[in-house]
Design a protein around this motif. Structure first.
Motif, mmCIF file in Angstrom:
data_model
loop_
_atom_site.group_PDB
_atom_site.id
_atom_site.type_symbol
_atom_site.label_atom_id
_atom_site.label_comp_id
_atom_site.label_asym_id
_atom_site.label_seq_id
_atom_site.Cartn_x
_atom_site.Cartn_y
_atom_site.Cartn_z
ATOM 1 N N ASP A 1 0.817 -1.227 0.000
ATOM 2 C CA ASP A 1 0.000 0.000 0.000
ATOM 3 C C ASP A 1 0.846 1.270 0.000
ATOM 4 O O ASP A 1 0.319 2.375 0.031
ATOM 5 C CB ASP A 1 -0.932 0.010 1.228
ATOM 6 N N LYS B 1 1.226 4.310 -4.813
ATOM 7 C CA LYS B 1 -0.068 4.209 -5.511
ATOM 8 C C LYS B 1 0.142 4.054 -7.020
ATOM 9 O O LYS B 1 0.903 4.803 -7.623
ATOM 10 C CB LYS B 1 -0.920 5.457 -5.261
ATOM 11 N N PHE B 2 -0.535 3.086 -7.595
ATOM 12 C CA PHE B 2 -0.535 2.897 -9.060
ATOM 13 C C PHE B 2 -1.990 2.995 -9.509
ATOM 14 O O PHE B 2 -2.863 2.365 -8.898
ATOM 15 C CB PHE B 2 0.022 1.517 -9.428
ATOM 16 N N THR B 3 -2.252 3.770 -10.560
ATOM 17 C CA THR B 3 -3.660 3.893 -10.987
ATOM 18 C C THR B 3 -3.960 2.868 -12.086
ATOM 19 O O THR B 3 -3.113 2.552 -12.914
ATOM 20 C CB THR B 3 -3.962 5.306 -11.536
ATOM 21 N N PHE B 4 -5.196 2.334 -12.071
ATOM 22 C CA PHE B 4 -5.585 1.352 -13.086
ATOM 23 C C PHE B 4 -5.722 2.039 -14.448
ATOM 24 O O PHE B 4 -6.369 3.077 -14.544
ATOM 25 C CB PHE B 4 -6.928 0.701 -12.728
ATOM 26 N N ARG C 1 -7.133 3.009 -18.042
ATOM 27 C CA ARG C 1 -8.481 3.032 -18.638
ATOM 28 C C ARG C 1 -8.354 3.328 -20.120
ATOM 29 O O ARG C 1 -7.562 4.163 -20.516
ATOM 30 C CB ARG C 1 -9.325 4.143 -18.011
ATOM 31 N N TYR D 1 2.087 0.697 -16.637
ATOM 32 C CA TYR D 1 2.623 0.090 -15.423
ATOM 33 C C TYR D 1 4.144 0.032 -15.465
ATOM 34 O O TYR D 1 4.823 0.271 -14.478
ATOM 35 C CB TYR D 1 2.079 -1.337 -15.268
ATOM 36 N N ALA E 1 5.475 3.487 -14.994
ATOM 37 C CA ALA E 1 5.271 3.930 -13.608
ATOM 38 C C ALA E 1 6.239 3.218 -12.655
ATOM 39 O O ALA E 1 6.800 3.842 -11.766
ATOM 40 C CB ALA E 1 3.831 3.667 -13.187
ATOM 41 N N HIS F 1 8.317 5.832 -10.904
ATOM 42 C CA HIS F 1 7.554 6.176 -9.704
ATOM 43 C C HIS F 1 8.369 6.836 -8.596
ATOM 44 O O HIS F 1 7.971 7.872 -8.054
ATOM 45 C CB HIS F 1 6.850 4.930 -9.161
ATOM 46 N N SER G 1 4.009 -2.903 -4.274
ATOM 47 C CA SER G 1 2.858 -2.065 -4.662
ATOM 48 C C SER G 1 2.562 -2.243 -6.149
ATOM 49 O O SER G 1 1.403 -2.344 -6.557
ATOM 50 C CB SER G 1 3.154 -0.595 -4.398
ATOM 51 N N SER H 1 -0.805 -4.106 -7.535
ATOM 52 C CA SER H 1 -1.756 -3.318 -8.322
ATOM 53 C C SER H 1 -2.061 -4.012 -9.659
ATOM 54 O O SER H 1 -3.206 -4.025 -10.115
ATOM 55 C CB SER H 1 -1.192 -1.920 -8.561
ATOM 56 N N TYR I 1 -5.691 -5.237 -10.893
ATOM 57 C CA TYR I 1 -6.213 -4.826 -12.208
ATOM 58 C C TYR I 1 -6.733 -6.051 -12.975
ATOM 59 O O TYR I 1 -7.844 -6.048 -13.517
ATOM 60 C CB TYR I 1 -5.087 -4.119 -12.964
#
Ligand code: KG4
Ligand code: ZN
Length: 346
Positions: free
Chosen positions: A195, A198-201, A203, A216, A219, A223, A246, A250, A254
């Motif tokens: 945790d 943070k990695f965003t999914f 879209r 990914y 990142a 990151h 993390s 993630s 996903y």
């Protein structure tokens, strides 16, 4: 019925003898991994791969038959990977299988490698029911399939760029962790705080269900700097372990979210997860937990059959032969068969 399976699509030469009908079992399998040959390049070098398949394939076949206590005369069917894969590598297995089949007058079934990954789940789970959804996660593919029946397959969604295993391998290569990256990062991810970063999914801007993994990769590499954190790039460093944990976590989440959406949309009886990345302990734990109390039955390919192997090729070869006994390999148009098999679901 005895089936000799041959797999040479990438960097594993594999030969197996399986028995079907009266008994359903893998009698003997030998896999010659080329990992040590490719490790220093951080990925598979196609020319090295095909030359090594060529050097070992006949010896491997002989050795498997001997260990199984059989001779080639006892074999009722030969099954071989027709693709997808590296062209030179495929040609070695295909030519070897064609030669054997032709010389000994044994029927030959050409098998799709990705379809065989799905089929690998059946080796230890003969009761899997259709229709099913299958997630194939490997070094070359990240695809969700819907299978109405064994030979009625449709693509629900797939990656538009890198495959999930490819990202794991590339990130591990970038950080100098070794090859293949998947198992290394799987282990590392257990030791970090998932945790922390943070990695965003991803879209799709066009609203499609497809996957994308290239973000990914970027990142995971950028990151630390973007977050203003200083990370010592050393597998022993706790912040680095947290970053890798993390990132891996993630990506699994996903995959889970997309798979759950596919299951909700198509309401299959079974869900299969197969391919090299499905060997990940993190993935196995999370999928088992997520589908525990749901109407769909989850089947994870057994760990020994997640990565490339010839047992899955023989298993599917038998099914193909049973469903289409008159299919004559030497007359068939293999590529059009493969294309027709994987029509996209509309
Ligand atoms: O299915 P496979 O053997 O070959 C292809 O058809 O691509 O998959 C190879 C991929 C590699 O990217 C490798 O890093 C990944 O599977 N892999 C794993 C694990 N073992 C292999 N990824 C995560 N955890 C593992 N334990
Ligand atoms: Zn594979």
């Amino acid at each position: 019925m005895y089936i000799l399976g041959i797999e040479s699509s990438c960097d594993e030469t594999a030969v197996a003898v399986v028995e079907r009908e009266e008994h359903n079992r893998v009698i003997e399998e030998q896999i010659k991994s080329q990992v040590p040959l490719h490790a220093k390049y951080g990925g598979v070098v196609p020319e090295i791969a095909s030359r090594n398949h060529y050097e070992v394939i006949d010896y491997l076949a002989q050795s498997v038959l001997e260990k199984a206590g059989l001779t080639i005369h006892a074999i009722d069917l030969i099954a071989v990977t027709q693709g997808p894969g590296l062209m030179g590598s495929l040609l070695v297995g295909l030519s070897f299988a064609k030669g054997l089949a032709f010389a000994h007058k044994i029927p030959l079934a050409a098998v799709d490698h990705i379809h065989a990954h799905i089929e690998s789940a059946f080796i230890d789970n003969p009761d899997i029911r259709y229709p099913l959804v299958a997630l194939v996660v490997s070094g070359g593919h990240t695809t969700l399939f819907y299978q109405e029946s064994r030979f009625n397959i449709q693509v629900l969604s797939k990656t538009r760029d890198d495959a999930v295993g490819e990202v794991l391998d590339k990130v591990a290569k970038f950080y100098g962790l070794g090859y293949p990256g998947g198992p290394i990062l799987d282990e590392l991810s257990k030791k970090g705080d998932k945790d922390r970063f943070k990695f965003t999914f991803p879209r799709m801007t066009d609203g499609s269900d497809d996957f994308s993994f290239s973000g990914y990769k970027t990142a995971a590499i950028r990151h630390p700097a973007a977050a203003g954190k200083s990370v010592d790039i050393n597998p022993g460093d706790q912040t680095f372990k947290d970053l890798m944990a993390s990132f891996f976590n993630s990506m699994v989440d996903y995959l889970l979210i997309k798979t759950r959406a596919a299951v909700e949309k198509t309401t299959p009886k079974s869900l299969i997860v197969a391919g090299g990345v499905s060997r990940s302990s993190l993935l196995r734990e999370k999928f088992t937990q997520a589908f525990k109390d749901t109407p769909v039955e989850l089947y994870l390919s057994s760990p020994g059959y997640c990565t490339d192997n010839a047992a899955m090729i023989a298993w599917l070869g038998y099914e193909k032969f049973r469903a289409m006994p008159n299919i004559n390999y030497f007359d068939s148009h293999l590529n059009s068969y493969s294309r027709a098999l994987f029509k996209r679901r509309i």
